[in-house]
Scaffold this active site. Sequence first.
Site, PDB file in Angstrom:
ATOM      1  N   HIS A  27      47.488  42.107  35.457  1.00 33.07           N
ATOM      2  CA  HIS A  27      47.404  41.981  36.918  1.00 33.07           C
ATOM      3  C   HIS A  27      48.795  41.777  37.530  1.00 33.07           C
ATOM      4  O   HIS A  27      49.122  42.344  38.578  1.00 33.07           O
ATOM      5  CB  HIS A  27      46.514  40.779  37.293  1.00 33.07           C
ATOM      6  CG  HIS A  27      45.083  40.922  36.886  1.00 33.07           C
ATOM      7  ND1 HIS A  27      44.375  39.918  36.264  1.00 33.07           N
ATOM      8  CD2 HIS A  27      44.211  41.961  37.011  1.00 33.07           C
ATOM      9  CE1 HIS A  27      43.138  40.325  36.029  1.00 33.07           C
ATOM     10  NE2 HIS A  27      43.017  41.562  36.466  1.00 33.07           N
ATOM     11  N   LYS A  51      29.328  37.021  38.914  1.00 29.92           N
ATOM     12  CA  LYS A  51      29.945  37.085  37.584  1.00 29.92           C
ATOM     13  C   LYS A  51      29.954  35.703  36.945  1.00 29.92           C
ATOM     14  O   LYS A  51      30.109  34.693  37.627  1.00 29.92           O
ATOM     15  CB  LYS A  51      31.384  37.577  37.711  1.00 29.92           C
ATOM     16  CG  LYS A  51      31.484  39.065  37.914  1.00 29.92           C
ATOM     17  CD  LYS A  51      32.881  39.534  37.573  1.00 29.92           C
ATOM     18  CE  LYS A  51      32.980  41.043  37.598  1.00 29.92           C
ATOM     19  NZ  LYS A  51      34.313  41.517  37.225  1.00 29.92           N
ATOM     20  N   ARG A 104      42.759  51.230  33.006  1.00 29.11           N
ATOM     21  CA  ARG A 104      43.177  51.192  31.596  1.00 29.11           C
ATOM     22  C   ARG A 104      42.627  52.389  30.839  1.00 29.11           C
ATOM     23  O   ARG A 104      43.216  52.851  29.869  1.00 29.11           O
ATOM     24  CB  ARG A 104      42.663  49.901  30.927  1.00 29.11           C
ATOM     25  CG  ARG A 104      43.398  48.655  31.347  1.00 29.11           C
ATOM     26  CD  ARG A 104      42.621  47.420  31.027  1.00 29.11           C
ATOM     27  NE  ARG A 104      41.345  47.467  31.722  1.00 29.11           N
ATOM     28  CZ  ARG A 104      40.595  46.412  32.008  1.00 29.11           C
ATOM     29  NH1 ARG A 104      40.974  45.221  31.607  1.00 29.11           N
ATOM     30  NH2 ARG A 104      39.467  46.544  32.664  1.00 29.11           N
ATOM     31  N   SER A 141      40.335  40.462  31.693  1.00 30.00           N
ATOM     32  CA  SER A 141      39.999  39.050  31.903  1.00 30.00           C
ATOM     33  C   SER A 141      38.785  38.643  31.075  1.00 30.00           C
ATOM     34  O   SER A 141      38.742  37.554  30.506  1.00 30.00           O
ATOM     35  CB  SER A 141      39.716  38.791  33.387  1.00 30.00           C
ATOM     36  OG  SER A 141      40.885  38.974  34.134  1.00 30.00           O
TER      37      SER A 141
HETATM   38  O1  PNS Z   1      37.994  42.419  39.397  1.00 26.86           O
HETATM   39  P1  PNS Z   1      36.636  42.861  39.848  1.00 26.86           P
HETATM   40  O2  PNS Z   1      35.651  41.746  39.705  1.00 26.86           O
HETATM   41  O3  PNS Z   1      36.205  44.123  39.189  1.00 26.86           O
HETATM   42  O4  PNS Z   1      36.765  43.174  41.436  1.00 26.86           O
HETATM   43  C1  PNS Z   1      35.683  43.748  42.153  1.00 26.86           C
HETATM   44  C2  PNS Z   1      35.971  43.808  43.674  1.00 26.86           C
HETATM   45  C3  PNS Z   1      36.407  42.444  44.210  1.00 26.86           C
HETATM   46  C4  PNS Z   1      37.085  44.816  43.928  1.00 26.86           C
HETATM   47  C5  PNS Z   1      34.667  44.295  44.346  1.00 26.86           C
HETATM   48  O5  PNS Z   1      33.607  43.495  43.930  1.00 26.86           O
HETATM   49  C6  PNS Z   1      34.743  44.292  45.863  1.00 26.86           C
HETATM   50  O6  PNS Z   1      35.346  45.161  46.438  1.00 26.86           O
HETATM   51  N1  PNS Z   1      34.102  43.271  46.503  1.00 26.86           N
HETATM   52  C7  PNS Z   1      34.081  43.113  47.949  1.00 26.86           C
HETATM   53  C8  PNS Z   1      32.695  43.470  48.514  1.00 26.86           C
HETATM   54  C9  PNS Z   1      32.625  44.930  48.847  1.00 26.86           C
HETATM   55  O7  PNS Z   1      33.356  45.457  49.674  1.00 26.86           O
HETATM   56  N2  PNS Z   1      31.708  45.631  48.163  1.00 26.86           N
HETATM   57  C10 PNS Z   1      31.553  47.047  48.325  1.00 26.86           C
HETATM   58  C11 PNS Z   1      32.612  47.765  47.509  1.00 26.86           C
HETATM   59  S1  PNS Z   1      32.313  49.465  47.463  1.00 26.86           S
END
Ligand code: PNS
Length: 177
Positions: A27, A51, A104, A141
Amino acid sequence: MTSPDPVAPAGAVVVLPGSFDPFTLGHLDLARRAAAIAGRVVVAVSHNPSKRGLLDLDTRCGVIAEAIDADGLGGSVEVRPLPAGLLVDFCREIGARAVVRGLRNQVDLSYEEPMARMNAHLAGVDTMFLLSSPALAHISSSLVREVAGLGGAVDDMLPSASARALRAALAEREHRA
Ligand code: PNS
């Protein structure tokens, strides 16, 4: 001779969202590389109650702030909790031009593609994908949490603030068990 036009105006803002549980060297590498492209990177830390997490939101934000500072990125990278709601609304609120995510492998691409397409559809917010640096491509993570939870060594995959917070959270969990 005139200098070439910049592709993005100086000061363009991009958002690097994630749950960062914990924030890894992968990150940090993404934040550093995104900052070299955009003027400002906002690391947006999601609450993500769905999560199975280890570190709470405040701890994750504190760890990231410390890691950014220790890496000398404080001038261009900042950390903010991601408010409940859509990521694209947060992008609009802070005037971000794009989302940045790391890739990745193909599995990451399959996970990312629908979200990127949805964000583009909802608000015209583009996603910039950065291929993970090869030396860091094994780090996730979730695997770091698993390895650390089973007593494996993870310090060489984490900024020191992250490693410290992870150790404390695991000790606390063991104490409670
Ligand atoms: O590291 P992660 O947990 O894969 O991150 C996921 C994240 C935070 C990018 C995703 O859950 C997100 O965008 N959440 C915000 C809510 C949202 O906008 N959801 C619709 C996305 S298409």
